[in-house]
Design a protein around this motif. Sequence first.
Motif, PDB file in Angstrom:
ATOM      1  N   LYS A 324      15.238  33.752  -1.564  1.00 44.10           N
ATOM      2  CA  LYS A 324      16.107  33.450  -0.427  1.00 44.10           C
ATOM      3  C   LYS A 324      15.618  32.174   0.253  1.00 44.10           C
ATOM      4  N   VAL A 325      16.556  31.259   0.543  1.00 44.01           N
ATOM      5  CA  VAL A 325      16.211  30.015   1.221  1.00 44.01           C
ATOM      6  C   VAL A 325      15.892  30.321   2.683  1.00 44.01           C
ATOM      7  N   ILE A 326      14.642  30.010   3.109  1.00 48.42           N
ATOM      8  CA  ILE A 326      14.236  30.325   4.482  1.00 48.42           C
ATOM      9  C   ILE A 326      13.996  29.067   5.320  1.00 48.42           C
ATOM     10  N   GLY A 327      14.049  27.897   4.710  1.00 51.55           N
ATOM     11  CA  GLY A 327      13.866  26.688   5.516  1.00 51.55           C
ATOM     12  C   GLY A 327      13.709  25.453   4.653  1.00 51.55           C
ATOM     13  N   PHE A 328      13.640  24.294   5.346  1.00 56.35           N
ATOM     14  CA  PHE A 328      13.475  23.006   4.685  1.00 56.35           C
ATOM     15  C   PHE A 328      12.315  22.264   5.339  1.00 56.35           C
ATOM     16  N   GLU A 329      11.634  21.434   4.559  1.00 53.27           N
ATOM     17  CA  GLU A 329      10.562  20.608   5.090  1.00 53.27           C
ATOM     18  C   GLU A 329      10.707  19.193   4.576  1.00 53.27           C
ATOM     19  N   LYS A 330      10.445  18.224   5.462  1.00 49.64           N
ATOM     20  CA  LYS A 330      10.504  16.827   5.075  1.00 49.64           C
ATOM     21  C   LYS A 330       9.253  16.451   4.289  1.00 49.64           C
ATOM     22  N   VAL A 331       9.447  15.695   3.225  1.00 49.05           N
ATOM     23  CA  VAL A 331       8.325  15.095   2.514  1.00 49.05           C
ATOM     24  C   VAL A 331       8.560  13.595   2.517  1.00 49.05           C
ATOM     25  N   GLU A 332       7.558  12.853   2.112  1.00 53.62           N
ATOM     26  CA  GLU A 332       7.700  11.407   2.107  1.00 53.62           C
ATOM     27  C   GLU A 332       8.865  11.017   1.199  1.00 53.62           C
ATOM     28  N   MET A 333       9.876  10.398   1.781  1.00 56.79           N
ATOM     29  CA  MET A 333      11.070   9.954   1.057  1.00 56.79           C
ATOM     30  C   MET A 333      11.782  11.124   0.393  1.00 56.79           C
ATOM     31  N   VAL A 336      11.895  19.280   0.755  1.00 56.34           N
ATOM     32  CA  VAL A 336      11.696  20.442  -0.099  1.00 56.34           C
ATOM     33  C   VAL A 336      12.383  21.644   0.524  1.00 56.34           C
ATOM     34  N   ILE A 337      12.693  22.629  -0.318  1.00 53.58           N
ATOM     35  CA  ILE A 337      13.307  23.887   0.108  1.00 53.58           C
ATOM     36  C   ILE A 337      12.254  24.973   0.015  1.00 53.58           C
ATOM     37  N   ASN A 338      12.052  25.719   1.097  1.00 50.63           N
ATOM     38  CA  ASN A 338      11.142  26.858   1.062  1.00 50.63           C
ATOM     39  C   ASN A 338      11.913  28.091   0.608  1.00 50.63           C
ATOM     40  N   LEU A 339      11.560  28.581  -0.576  1.00 54.30           N
ATOM     41  CA  LEU A 339      12.246  29.713  -1.191  1.00 54.30           C
ATOM     42  C   LEU A 339      11.326  30.928  -1.132  1.00 54.30           C
ATOM     43  N   LYS A 340      11.763  31.997  -0.471  1.00 55.31           N
ATOM     44  CA  LYS A 340      10.962  33.218  -0.382  1.00 55.31           C
ATOM     45  C   LYS A 340      11.275  34.115  -1.568  1.00 55.31           C
ATOM     46  N   GLY A 373       3.189  16.597  -2.998  1.00 52.09           N
ATOM     47  CA  GLY A 373       4.021  15.848  -2.069  1.00 52.09           C
ATOM     48  C   GLY A 373       3.304  15.600  -0.769  1.00 52.09           C
ATOM     49  N   ILE A 374       3.671  14.540  -0.072  1.00 51.71           N
ATOM     50  CA  ILE A 374       3.120  14.250   1.245  1.00 51.71           C
ATOM     51  C   ILE A 374       4.086  14.814   2.264  1.00 51.71           C
ATOM     52  N   ILE A 375       3.670  15.865   2.962  1.00 50.53           N
ATOM     53  CA  ILE A 375       4.548  16.596   3.866  1.00 50.53           C
ATOM     54  C   ILE A 375       4.191  16.259   5.309  1.00 50.53           C
ATOM     55  N   ASN A 376       5.193  15.871   6.078  1.00 54.63           N
ATOM     56  CA  ASN A 376       4.981  15.545   7.486  1.00 54.63           C
ATOM     57  C   ASN A 376       5.051  16.818   8.317  1.00 54.63           C
ATOM     58  N   LYS A 377       3.997  17.123   9.076  1.00 56.90           N
ATOM     59  CA  LYS A 377       3.967  18.317   9.911  1.00 56.90           C
ATOM     60  C   LYS A 377       3.561  17.954  11.334  1.00 56.90           C
ATOM     61  N   THR A 378       3.896  18.824  12.263  1.00 55.35           N
ATOM     62  CA  THR A 378       3.579  18.614  13.670  1.00 55.35           C
ATOM     63  C   THR A 378       2.734  19.768  14.171  1.00 55.35           C
ATOM     64  N   THR A 386       0.767  15.036  11.342  1.00 53.83           N
ATOM     65  CA  THR A 386      -0.267  14.823  10.334  1.00 53.83           C
ATOM     66  C   THR A 386       0.375  14.770   8.959  1.00 53.83           C
ATOM     67  N   ILE A 387      -0.276  14.142   8.030  1.00 56.68           N
ATOM     68  CA  ILE A 387       0.225  14.055   6.654  1.00 56.68           C
ATOM     69  C   ILE A 387      -0.702  14.853   5.758  1.00 56.68           C
ATOM     70  N   ILE A 388      -0.158  15.845   5.074  1.00 61.77           N
ATOM     71  CA  ILE A 388      -0.954  16.755   4.264  1.00 61.77           C
ATOM     72  C   ILE A 388      -0.411  16.748   2.840  1.00 61.77           C
ATOM     73  N   GLU A 389      -1.282  16.658   1.859  1.00 61.06           N
ATOM     74  CA  GLU A 389      -0.855  16.762   0.463  1.00 61.06           C
ATOM     75  C   GLU A 389      -0.740  18.231   0.097  1.00 61.06           C
ATOM     76  N   GLU A 390       0.451  18.661  -0.264  1.00 60.46           N
ATOM     77  CA  GLU A 390       0.686  20.040  -0.654  1.00 60.46           C
ATOM     78  C   GLU A 390       1.522  20.073  -1.928  1.00 60.46           C
ATOM     79  N   PRO A 391       1.371  21.110  -2.745  1.00 59.08           N
ATOM     80  CA  PRO A 391       2.171  21.191  -3.973  1.00 59.08           C
ATOM     81  C   PRO A 391       3.588  21.664  -3.699  1.00 59.08           C
ATOM     82  N   TYR A 392       4.521  21.180  -4.480  1.00 51.85           N
ATOM     83  CA  TYR A 392       5.856  21.755  -4.507  1.00 51.85           C
ATOM     84  C   TYR A 392       6.300  21.808  -5.961  1.00 51.85           C
TER      85      TYR A 392
END
Length: 634
Positions: A324-333, A336-340, A373-378, A386-392
């Motif tokens: 189930k799609v539970i949210g979206f996150e911005k990555v550099e350019m 990503v879709i967060n799928l539960k 991916g480089i994910i922008n988080k607050t 902050t910019i964090i390298e996380e897998p997608y």
Amino acid sequence: MEWLIYLLKVSACMALFFAFYLLVLRKLTFFKINRLYLLLSLFFSFMIPALQFTIEREMVQSPIIVQSADVQDVDLGGVGFRTPIVVGSGPTDEEVVPFNWLTFLPYIYSSIVAGLLGLAGWRLFRLLKQTNVPFKTINGLKLVAKKQGFTNCSFFNYVFIDENNLNEIELTALLAHERVHVKQYHSIDKLVLMLVKAFLWFNPIVYLYGKALEQEHEYEADRATSSVVGNEVYATLLLKLAVGKGVDPLLHSFVKNPIKQRIKMLFNSKSKKMKKLTYLLALPIGLGLIWGFTVKITHHTKPITQIEQSQSPDSLIGKTVKGKVIGFEKVEMGEVINLKVGNTVVPISKFYLKDKVKIGDEITVRLTGKSLGIINKTDAKGNKSTIIEEPYYQISKAVDANGKLIYERPVYAFLYEANRARFAWSTIKTIEKDATGTIKKIVLYDKGFTINLNVAAQKFKNDDFKQGDSIVVKFIGERLTGNKTYTTDKMIALYSWPKKYELINPALYSRFYYKNGKQKLYNKKQSVGYTKPVLLNTGHKAVENKPGVTYSATDSTIVNKAKGLVYLYGNAIIEYGKMNFKGSKIVYDTRSNTAEVKDAIYTYNKDLLKANEMKVDFNTQRLVANGPVFMRNL
């Protein structure tokens, strides 16, 4: 344009049904059945394309070609990029789109339909007005005497006659003829055809349908009438009244052409009853149209429905999962879709699905690889990013909750890793061994592609791999030796899937991979070596010299001064120093000095890079490419 596709399918059905009538049924004297066939074929022509049946075939879960799971930065001619990084490809704000006349097609079609419906309504009103006069009734027929305009014709139970020009026998024959039209409700057929012609005005077959149906009406009425007054008398009456004025298309005229065909049909012998079986030949046509236009076969693997809370998303690579799609996150350019999936949250690239899903949707996807991916988080206070390298994760296929296909990756024989090694998921077709048990050749076959691995020089002896096994292979030096057939004698490694057995070519493996399996990336300064990447910093010579950006395009160049954007279409080129980009479309932001390139070919000195999309920052010369990515040294 679904409405247009539907109407074209309706037209195709009508063409096939009418062709059968024209070639087989038209000469038969079963006029009532012919009329019924024409009406039913019209009905099914509209009905069949509107139906939709899905046949699901569950397939044995098999490996699918994936991107490399180990992704590192590459130093390509002084430009750092991450391969592959999946980026968003949604339209830019206020993008200027070239004029497309197809957008006006629905309005043109609707206007013509409305005009034809209005004309039909006017004709019907004019005809009903003619019935608002005194009439006399004979055996249920309402006789309206007329000397001018249309005469000797009928509409429902109204018969318009010119009594002064008819003797008693002729009047009797005419009324007997029109009574058949009334009892069989032939006027309803005319109204139906008028509506069909309004909606399918562009299809010539519908006008042939109208003429054929009207002929069957007249044949049926002629046969019944001639049995009362005799063929000769009736044929003479037809010839006498054959010269007449134009008749409203809603009317059944007694002297409607073709008179010759009607008289000829009067004297034709009746078709034998056994020929009624001929109508059964229409069944294969109908079934063929149903299969072609309404049946959709989908292949799917059984999705995973339950996952342990502790299970890592990495363990789901190569599997089909439902979530189930539970949210979206911005990555550099990109995004990503967060799928539960069960109790596990799996981030997948939105590039493949674009705007086809929203929060709350349930989708089934096939996971095929992992990228960083480089994910922008607050932070919690919302004032620090902050910019964090996380897998997608990447996917090869996705369907919605109703089983409708959303995305499916094109099939390739193999893909490229960042170290230039080729890799493919496939199935062992045959294994050839010599008398000592040494493997000479392994033939792989999957999704229409054949890969021949000549491994005699490696002197492998292994009984673990069997015909039909699913495998992952890595190699170089392939040659196209036939249709969708590749051959190589430079296999790097062969793994069973799930990974249990392996064949390793030590001489090549050490050139492309570290001992832990991570890729070594190509460095052009070392002809046979592969090394870790060196990231580009902002002190690069090209940045210091600050060369100007130049661009051109063959089709059109559109400038949006308010946004500071330049849109280049068709064989577009943009250059910055030694950096050269070519693509089908380029969007250049003059304010930020960045560009997006579609169907990109990038060259820097003697290096070449191809990708579906590239985004470049000319200020820092950082390049991000979306794959599959192809690299080579010129």
